[in-house]
Each structure stands twice: as structure tokens, then as C-alpha cells.
Design a protein around this motif. Sequence first.
Motif, short mmCIF file in Angstrom:
data_model
loop_
_atom_site.label_atom_id
_atom_site.label_comp_id
_atom_site.label_asym_id
_atom_site.label_seq_id
_atom_site.Cartn_x
_atom_site.Cartn_y
_atom_site.Cartn_z
N GLN A 1 0.86 -1.18 0.00
CA GLN A 1 0.00 0.00 0.00
C GLN A 1 0.89 1.23 0.00
O GLN A 1 1.86 1.31 0.76
CB GLN A 1 -0.90 0.00 1.24
N THR A 2 0.60 2.17 -0.85
CA THR A 2 1.50 3.31 -1.03
C THR A 2 1.53 4.23 0.18
O THR A 2 0.59 4.27 1.00
CB THR A 2 1.09 4.16 -2.24
N ARG A 3 2.61 4.96 0.28
CA ARG A 3 2.71 6.09 1.18
C ARG A 3 3.05 7.29 0.31
O ARG A 3 3.95 7.21 -0.53
CB ARG A 3 3.78 5.86 2.25
N ASP A 4 2.34 8.36 0.47
CA ASP A 4 2.51 9.52 -0.39
C ASP A 4 3.56 10.47 0.19
O ASP A 4 3.57 10.74 1.41
CB ASP A 4 1.18 10.27 -0.55
N TYR A 5 4.40 10.98 -0.67
CA TYR A 5 5.47 11.91 -0.28
C TYR A 5 5.34 13.20 -1.08
O TYR A 5 5.31 13.18 -2.31
CB TYR A 5 6.85 11.29 -0.54
N ILE A 6 5.25 14.31 -0.36
CA ILE A 6 5.24 15.63 -0.97
C ILE A 6 6.43 16.39 -0.41
O ILE A 6 6.69 16.34 0.80
CB ILE A 6 3.96 16.41 -0.63
N PHE A 7 7.15 17.10 -1.27
CA PHE A 7 8.28 17.91 -0.81
C PHE A 7 7.97 19.38 -1.06
O PHE A 7 7.49 19.74 -2.14
CB PHE A 7 9.57 17.48 -1.52
N ALA A 8 8.18 20.19 -0.04
CA ALA A 8 7.87 21.62 -0.12
C ALA A 8 9.07 22.43 0.36
O ALA A 8 9.78 22.03 1.30
CB ALA A 8 6.64 21.94 0.74
N GLN A 9 9.29 23.56 -0.28
CA GLN A 9 10.37 24.44 0.14
C GLN A 9 10.05 25.03 1.51
O GLN A 9 8.88 25.11 1.92
CB GLN A 9 10.56 25.58 -0.87
N ASN A 10 11.09 25.40 2.24
CA ASN A 10 10.89 26.08 3.52
C ASN A 10 10.12 27.38 3.28
O ASN A 10 10.34 28.07 2.28
CB ASN A 10 12.23 26.37 4.18
N GLY A 11 9.21 27.68 4.17
CA GLY A 11 8.36 28.85 4.00
C GLY A 11 7.02 28.54 3.36
O GLY A 11 6.12 29.38 3.37
#
Length: 546
Positions: free
Chosen positions: A516-526
Motif C-alpha cells: 500500500q503506497t505512502r505519499d510523499y510531498i516535498f515543499a520548500q521552507n516557508g
Amino acid sequence: MTWFSLTARRWRRIPQFLSLFCLCIVLVISCAPVQETTTVSSGTGDGRITVGTTLKPRTLDPADTYELASLGLVLNMSDRLYTYEPGSTEIKPQLATALPEISADGLTYTIPIRQGVVYHDETPFNAKAMEFSMRRFIENKGQPSFLLSDTVDTVTATDEYELTIQLKRPFAAFPSLLAFSGVCALSPTAYEIGAGKFQPNTFVGTGPYKLAAYGTDSLRLDVFEEYWGEKPANQGVNVQIQTSAVNLFNAFRTGTVDIAYLSLQPDQISSLEAGAEKGDWQVITAEGSVVSYMALNRNQPPLDQPEVRAAIAAMIDRPLLNERVLLGQAAPLYSMIPTTFNVSQPVFQEKYGDANFEQAKELLTQAGFSKDKPAQVEIWYPSTSANRSLAAQTLQSLAAQEMEGMLQLDIKNVESATFFKDISRGIYPAALVDWYPDFLDPDNYVQPFLSCQKGSNAQGCEEGGSKSQGSFYYSENMNQLIAQQRQEQNPETRQQIFTEIQKQIANDVPYIPLWQTRDYIFAQNGVSNVQLDPTQNLIYRTITKQ
């Protein structure tokens, strides 16, 4: 919806001067978005969010939208009768003002409709407009039209702000189906009803964003100032469509995009996670609703013997797959229904465990196989899926090392479009597949896989869900259980039926759940308030940037 590897359920940089130039062009044409090729760059300090993805939408017409790339964009520009709270599979009213009133026979749904709503083209919204949208979804006969046409008999505006829906048969999960992104409100003055009458390059809905520009490698979504609900926390969203995971990875690392989501490779995710630990940027994770599994064709020898299917189930080592293939970025799955739902039961763990090679060899012996007469099974996967390629190789190596020659796995791949077309033709003995749900209800992990409208124990499924998924499974008892859970309104009774369904899957093994997947989102600081809805879509309106 089987959108494997974010293609067939799934979201399939330039200098500031060009960015400002593009903005000027957008302001001139924003009232009538057209297809263009200019990339919208991120810009700084304008309150807009730049989202990077590799998933390119095929169409923005909700009546023909059936891929994650398109559905995520439609979701952010539209409203449905019902929607989900982030992190929850429970629906709440959106363009409806309350949950449906359901008749005693489970066939009639009466829904109160929100007042004071207008479309992006200023057309007023009411029950008649929602009737138009749902009829168009059915009658234009797009890819997802069956979701409603199989279930809905009539849709009628019984008052200016009251909608009445008559079903062909009771369906307990119907309110969840009304939260599907494609079943959104569309302006009756901007669209028309008719088979094949689609508008792939425009969008006119009621949502918090309106489409300002749609290009081959970018989209611009502007805030809809007349939106009835809470306005977005940002000044709009630029979507950059990268040509590869490598480009997306580099675009995020260099700060070209504020957010990177779908689809990065496991090694890239690990690298960005390491950067997040050092404080270079942020990582946001969430339990996914996508499941990966192996479909076993009961019409292809030796998989026509249930002992062979069970032997493969016993041999599977899910923790090893998670470690080697996914670098720990998923969760072992022991039911076709993911743990997102409380009805999920770890039936494959209880019956087979992991890496149970002795049980696997005993089962093969019962089926008449030995070192001198091995069971030979082909496992197919789409050639574009790196994860399934590595999973297939891992399974092949595992069988060679641990099964003493009794089970031989032959790994084959084919171009993705061919794979998805041919899986229902019975060509593949076994296949590695992903499943992206159409709507969030356990039914959507059961009925599309196990139902069979025409078939027999001798011939397998000739028409139905199990044929389309490549297992050709047929069981009259399973058909009855599926019909019972679809009609059952009592949640506890329905849960008991799902338990019986899962036990039968573990016994008959038409499919083997893997992860079962785990979702990963990457966001810049701020960047703040980055969230996913339960259907794996990034929610734009809550995102802010310092």
C-alpha cells in the motif's frame, strides 16, 4: 480505476523576464483559455504557488477524465455535491447542504442544494445546473461514465434547490461516489450534452480557482474572486509539468518549484528526505489509498490449480519487497482492501504470512509439482514501471533461491498501452498491477476485481470486473456477497460481509496484495499547509508561501 504507475487511475524555468511576459499574455486571454506551449515559471513574492509534477493531463473535461493527472486539476477547480476532509474517508457536504435523505428501499436520494453559488462564467448554480452536469457525465459517454450509468436511473431537479436521484438498485456507497472529482458542477452555458462532445482544453466550474492558461507543459490557475466558500490562502497556482522524474527532482532541489509531488523514484525520495532532515526543505507524508497486487489468471495453467496460486501467496516476502523495491516507502498489504478503511482485515498475513517457503513447497507438492516437474509461471508488468520491474526481479530471485526448483518464475514486460489493453484478454498468466480508487469506499477495492456478470466455475469469468482485471475469477457466492454489501445500509452488518469477502479472497487467491503506497510531498521552507485529500490529490487552496 486501474491507473498503473500514474498512467493508465493515475498525475500523469525560465527567467523572470519571460515569466512576466507570459503573465501579460495570460491577462489578455484569461477569459478564454486556449492551448499554448509557454511554460509558466514560479516567480517570487507574488503569493502564487508553483507545483511541479511529471503527470501530464490528457483532458480537463470532467465527463472524460479518468487519470490522476487530470482528476487532481479538476478537483482544485471544481466543487462536487460532497467532498472529503483531508486525512479522512468520511464525506461532508459541499454543493449539497446536507447528506442525502435516502428512501427506505435505498433507491431514492433527495439532496438539498446550496444557494448563492455562481460558475466561473457568472452563470448561476442551482439544482437544474447540477442535473445538467450529472446527465452530461452519463450521456457524453466518457471513460468514467459507467460510474454513474451503471447505478443511476434518473437525475431530476425537483425544486430550484433540491435534486432527486433515482438508482437502478440500492448502492450503499453512492454518497461517496458523488465525491468523485469528475462528478462536479459544470456551467450549462459553457458545455453541451451529447456523446463524445468533450472540451479537453477548458474548464468552467464553481470551484475556488478558474483556469487562466493551459499549455503543453504548464497551467495557470487564478483565484475565482466570486467563489461562494472560503477563498484560497494563496494568490493562485502555477503547475509545471516536468518531462521526467529527474527533471522534477532537479527543479525542486534548485528551487524552481515550491512543491514537488508525483512522481519521484524511491531513490530520489530518499535523497530529498535526507535533505529535509538537514532542514533544506520539508517532507510531508500521508497514508496512500493506492494498492499494488498480483493478478493470477485462473484460466492459465498451472494457475488453474488453486494450490499453485496459494503457493505463490505463501512465498511472497512483503517486507523484502518494501525494503528492496520501495526503500521502505510503502506498507506491506495483506488484504485487497487497504488499511485506509476499518473493514480491512490482514487475511493473507493470517493464512500465509511472509516468506513461508515450506508451506509453498507443500502446496506445490499437493498440486503434483516437484524439482523434476516444476511449476512454471510467467509474470508480466508494464515496461515503464521501474518499481514493478524490480519487484518482478526480486520475486524471481526469491523463488530461485528458496523454492528448490519447484517454482520457476519467468519475468516479461510489454509496452504500457499494450499491457493495459491485453490484460483483459487473458494473455498474461500473472501480472503486477496498481489500483487507484475511483471513490473511497471498500466496495471500490472489491467489486471491480471480483464481480462477474457472466461466467461459470468451468470457464471462469466471461464478462465482468474480474475479467477486466485479468484474474477471470468466478464465484457465485462472491457475487452474492458483493450484492449484499452494496445494498446493506447498516455499517456493522456491511463490515461483516466485507470480512467474509476478504476471507474468500485469501482462500481462492485470484489476487495477491503486495503493498500500500505512502505519499510523499516535498515543499520548500516557508511553504505551509500542504495537504492531500484521501484520493491522493494535492489540495491547492490551503497552501501559503512566505
